[in-house]
Design an enzyme around this catalytic site. Structure first.
Site, PDB file in Angstrom:
ATOM      1  N   LYS A  29       0.861  -1.197   0.000  1.00  0.00           N
ATOM      2  CA  LYS A  29       0.000   0.000   0.000  1.00  0.00           C
ATOM      3  C   LYS A  29       0.883   1.228   0.000  1.00  0.00           C
ATOM      4  CE  LYS A  29      -4.438   1.078   0.136  1.00  0.00           C
ATOM      5  NZ  LYS A  29      -5.589   0.315  -0.373  1.00  0.00           N
ATOM      6  N   ASP A  86      -6.734   4.367  -4.804  1.00  0.00           N
ATOM      7  CA  ASP A  86      -7.438   4.225  -3.520  1.00  0.00           C
ATOM      8  C   ASP A  86      -8.119   5.573  -3.267  1.00  0.00           C
ATOM      9  OD1 ASP A  86      -7.835   2.416  -1.088  1.00  0.00           O
ATOM     10  OD2 ASP A  86      -7.047   4.195  -0.116  1.00  0.00           O
ATOM     11  N   TYR A  90     -20.603   4.824  -4.389  1.00  0.00           N
ATOM     12  CA  TYR A  90     -21.552   5.073  -5.484  1.00  0.00           C
ATOM     13  C   TYR A  90     -21.918   3.762  -6.185  1.00  0.00           C
ATOM     14  CZ  TYR A  90     -23.342   5.934 -10.098  1.00  0.00           C
ATOM     15  OH  TYR A  90     -24.115   5.865 -11.226  1.00  0.00           O
TER      16      TYR A  90
HETATM   17  P1  NAD Z   1     -13.101   7.934  -2.902  1.00  0.00           P
HETATM   18  O1  NAD Z   1     -12.076   8.958  -2.654  1.00  0.00           O
HETATM   19  O2  NAD Z   1     -13.628   7.764  -4.281  1.00  0.00           O
HETATM   20  O3  NAD Z   1     -14.373   8.177  -1.944  1.00  0.00           O
HETATM   21  C1  NAD Z   1     -14.317   8.314  -0.581  1.00  0.00           C
HETATM   22  C2  NAD Z   1     -15.648   8.892  -0.143  1.00  0.00           C
HETATM   23  O4  NAD Z   1     -15.722   8.891   1.286  1.00  0.00           O
HETATM   24  C3  NAD Z   1     -15.865  10.333  -0.575  1.00  0.00           C
HETATM   25  O5  NAD Z   1     -17.192  10.496  -0.988  1.00  0.00           O
HETATM   26  C4  NAD Z   1     -15.628  11.134   0.697  1.00  0.00           C
HETATM   27  O6  NAD Z   1     -16.323  12.369   0.707  1.00  0.00           O
HETATM   28  C5  NAD Z   1     -16.169  10.166   1.705  1.00  0.00           C
HETATM   29  N1  NAD Z   1     -15.696  10.401   3.062  1.00  0.00           N
HETATM   30  C6  NAD Z   1     -14.472  10.776   3.501  1.00  0.00           C
HETATM   31  N2  NAD Z   1     -14.477  10.892   4.837  1.00  0.00           N
HETATM   32  C7  NAD Z   1     -15.718  10.575   5.249  1.00  0.00           C
HETATM   33  C8  NAD Z   1     -16.348  10.502   6.498  1.00  0.00           C
HETATM   34  N3  NAD Z   1     -15.692  10.790   7.620  1.00  0.00           N
HETATM   35  N4  NAD Z   1     -17.634  10.136   6.555  1.00  0.00           N
HETATM   36  C9  NAD Z   1     -18.312   9.842   5.420  1.00  0.00           C
HETATM   37  N5  NAD Z   1     -17.777   9.897   4.209  1.00  0.00           N
HETATM   38  C10 NAD Z   1     -16.503  10.263   4.124  1.00  0.00           C
HETATM   39  O7  NAD Z   1     -12.483   6.575  -2.347  1.00  0.00           O
HETATM   40  P2  NAD Z   1     -12.903   5.084  -2.682  1.00  0.00           P
HETATM   41  O8  NAD Z   1     -11.970   4.572  -3.692  1.00  0.00           O
HETATM   42  O9  NAD Z   1     -14.351   5.023  -2.907  1.00  0.00           O
HETATM   43  O10 NAD Z   1     -12.530   4.362  -1.308  1.00  0.00           O
HETATM   44  C11 NAD Z   1     -13.431   4.280  -0.225  1.00  0.00           C
HETATM   45  C12 NAD Z   1     -12.993   3.166   0.698  1.00  0.00           C
HETATM   46  O11 NAD Z   1     -12.966   1.942  -0.038  1.00  0.00           O
HETATM   47  C13 NAD Z   1     -11.601   3.316   1.303  1.00  0.00           C
HETATM   48  O12 NAD Z   1     -11.585   2.756   2.576  1.00  0.00           O
HETATM   49  C14 NAD Z   1     -10.741   2.481   0.375  1.00  0.00           C
HETATM   50  O13 NAD Z   1      -9.554   2.048   0.989  1.00  0.00           O
HETATM   51  C15 NAD Z   1     -11.692   1.347   0.099  1.00  0.00           C
HETATM   52  N6  NAD Z   1     -11.383   0.574  -1.092  1.00  0.00           N
HETATM   53  C16 NAD Z   1     -11.324   1.185  -2.309  1.00  0.00           C
HETATM   54  C17 NAD Z   1     -11.066   0.409  -3.430  1.00  0.00           C
HETATM   55  C18 NAD Z   1     -11.081   0.978  -4.813  1.00  0.00           C
HETATM   56  O14 NAD Z   1     -11.025   0.196  -5.768  1.00  0.00           O
HETATM   57  N7  NAD Z   1     -11.198   2.278  -4.988  1.00  0.00           N
HETATM   58  C19 NAD Z   1     -10.835  -0.970  -3.296  1.00  0.00           C
HETATM   59  C20 NAD Z   1     -10.917  -1.547  -2.036  1.00  0.00           C
HETATM   60  C21 NAD Z   1     -11.191  -0.759  -0.944  1.00  0.00           C
END
Ligand code: NAD
Length: 426
Positions: free
Chosen positions: A105, A145, A237
């Site tokens: 990571k 991420d 989303y």
């Molecule tokens: P992203 O940046 O697209 O979205 C994150 C969202 O969380 C945003 O809408 C932001 O406004 C919101 N957010 C931030 N702080 C917040 C809070 N305190 N309360 C509520 N909402 C809050 O990121 P993402 O890629 O969607 O990642 C979200 C989670 O999923 C993370 O934990 C990430 O590690 C995990 N994840 C992502 C992926 C991927 O493929 N993108 C894969 C596995 C896990």
């Protein structure tokens, strides 16, 4: 780092599984400790001509099953403990879902919202220059991420190709494709895979449907199950959209600024696509449909399924007793602290752990990597079929293990994963 130290949380989760595995001391140490920890400080020229220094990390946790694999996070609270925890979870995740990769990571301590596009590009490229010697298609393969997008992956891959080309001239298209495999989550027209953007959400959807086949969950308000999603970014989303399209009622959504809930939770629902276009137009969820709600209130709503899809440490000792959902589908990494985990387990809430629920992202990332290495391009239905197979068989293995060992799904996932990893340990 957000709230409780996520690495301590990860180690507590690990301890829970170690009781069911007979590992040597060396094996235990190997799984607890990252193989390599990289900490970098690098300069970026800002638009006003000033130079600012940024701190970044890359943690390479385990290469026992293949090259390190894991996203890069841009967030003001990124620190070594967080990146170390996330790298550890990647090791477990890759093994649970059965892909030939290990865990890594990366992260940069920055609030990208304060940067211009040009500054964001220079920062992304500078971070790659700082870690370039430690990454590569057979060494370490980063991905997106929080706050990192396909565009950012493109800048990073371009920078990496330039660095490699200046050292050893890239001779042909195959060699270029192979080097492109160093980054996944790239745009489709730049070596990306079909289905990567929505992969994490889609994977979580398959896992949830598999769970629902095993348990007889009756909706609180009738046939249609209700869902609340915390974090309306990429992952939040898409999971909301897939569950809505399947026929569930999405009744609450939130982002870092707060959330919205439908007027009548017993009957109404949001259409996530419409909410997204409204958010893009108006700039915040609060101005889109329904009523405003805080993130904390969202977690405690009377819904059937709660989906934390934002950041770590959202479900804690303080609020775990107030969670009313029957299922917590952990789409974020580390959203539940270990103390909260125990409370939820005692209250018979089904917690589908992050290492299983959100492993669809890394699965399609591994498909992208494989396609680049082989100079192939798989079509969308092929990617989807392979993803579905992987997710369903991972779920089945974990489900059987939790029955056999009488443990929760997280501990079962760890047992399945660590057993496989340790087959490769000398
Ligand atoms: P992203 O940046 O697209 O979205 C994150 C969202 O969380 C945003 O809408 C932001 O406004 C919101 N957010 C931030 N702080 C917040 C809070 N305190 N309360 C509520 N909402 C809050 O990121 P993402 O890629 O969607 O990642 C979200 C989670 O999923 C993370 O934990 C990430 O590690 C995990 N994840 C992502 C992926 C991927 O493929 N993108 C894969 C596995 C896990």
């Amino acid at each position: 780092m957000i709230g409780q130290n996520p690495f301590e949380n990860a180690l507590t989760q690990l301890e829970g599984a170690l009781k069911y595995l007979s590992l040597s001391q060396a094996q235990i140490e190997r799984i607890k400790n990252p193989e390599k920890v990289i900490s970098v400080t690098f300069p970026v020229v800002m638009d006003d001509g000033n130079v600012e220094l940024f701190h970044g990390y890359r943690v390479q946790h385990s290469s026992l099953l293949g090259p390190y694999k894991g996203g890069i996070r841009f967030h003001p609270q990124v620190d070594m403990d967080e990146v170390q925890a996330l790298a550890f979870w990647m090791t477990i995740k890759c093994a649970v879902v059965g892909i030939p990769m290990g865990g890594g990571k990366g992260g940069v301590e920055v609030d990208p919202k304060n940067l211009s596009i040009a500054e964001l590009e220079r920062l992304s490229r500078a971070y790659v220059r700082a870690i370039a010697v430690d990454i590569g298609p057979n060494t370490d393969v980063p991905a997106p991420d929080v706050n990192t997008t396909p565009q950012i992956m493109k800048w990073m891959a371009e920078e990496y190709l330039d660095i490699r080309n200046s050292k050893f001239k890239i001779r042909n298209e195959n060699e270029k494709n192979m080097l492109m495999a160093t980054f996944t989550g790239k745009p489709l027209d730049f070596g990306g895979s079909e289905g990567r953007t929505e992969a994490t959400g889609k994977g979580g959807y398959y896992v949830l449907l598999s769970l629902l086949k095993k348990i007889n969950l009756k909706g609180r308000y009738g046939e249609k199950l209700t869902v609340a999603v915390q974090g309306f970014g990429n992952v939040g989303y898409f999971i909301a959209k897939f569950l809505h399209d399947y026929g569930m009622r999405v009744v609450a959504l939130s982002d870092s600024k707060g959330g919205i809930v439908v007027k009548d939770i017993k009957a109404d629902s949001f259409n996530p696509e419409k909410v997204l276009s409204c958010k893009k137009e108006k700039g915040s969820l609060g101005e889109c449909f329904g009523k405003s709600i805080s993130n904390e209130e969202l977690l405690q709503l009377p819904v059937d399924i709660l989906v934390p899809a934002a950041l770590e440490n959202q479900i804690t000792r303080e609020n775990a007793g107030k969670i009313q959902a029957s299922i917590v589908l952990e789409m974020a990494n580390g959203p539940t602290t270990s103390e909260a985990d125990e409370i939820l387990f005692k209250r018979k809430v089904h917690v589908v752990p992050d290492v299983l629920a959100n492993s669809g992202g890394v699965t399609v990332s591994s498909f992208e990597w494989e396609q680049n290495l082989k100079s192939e391009h798989w079509n969308a239905s092929e990617v989807e079929r392979k993803l579905k197979e992987k997710m369903e068989s991972a779920f089945e293995a974990v489900w059987e293990k939790q029955i056999e060992k009488k443990v929760d799904l997280r501990t079962a996932s760890y047992i399945v994963a660590i057993t496989q990893i340790m087959e490769k340990f000398v």
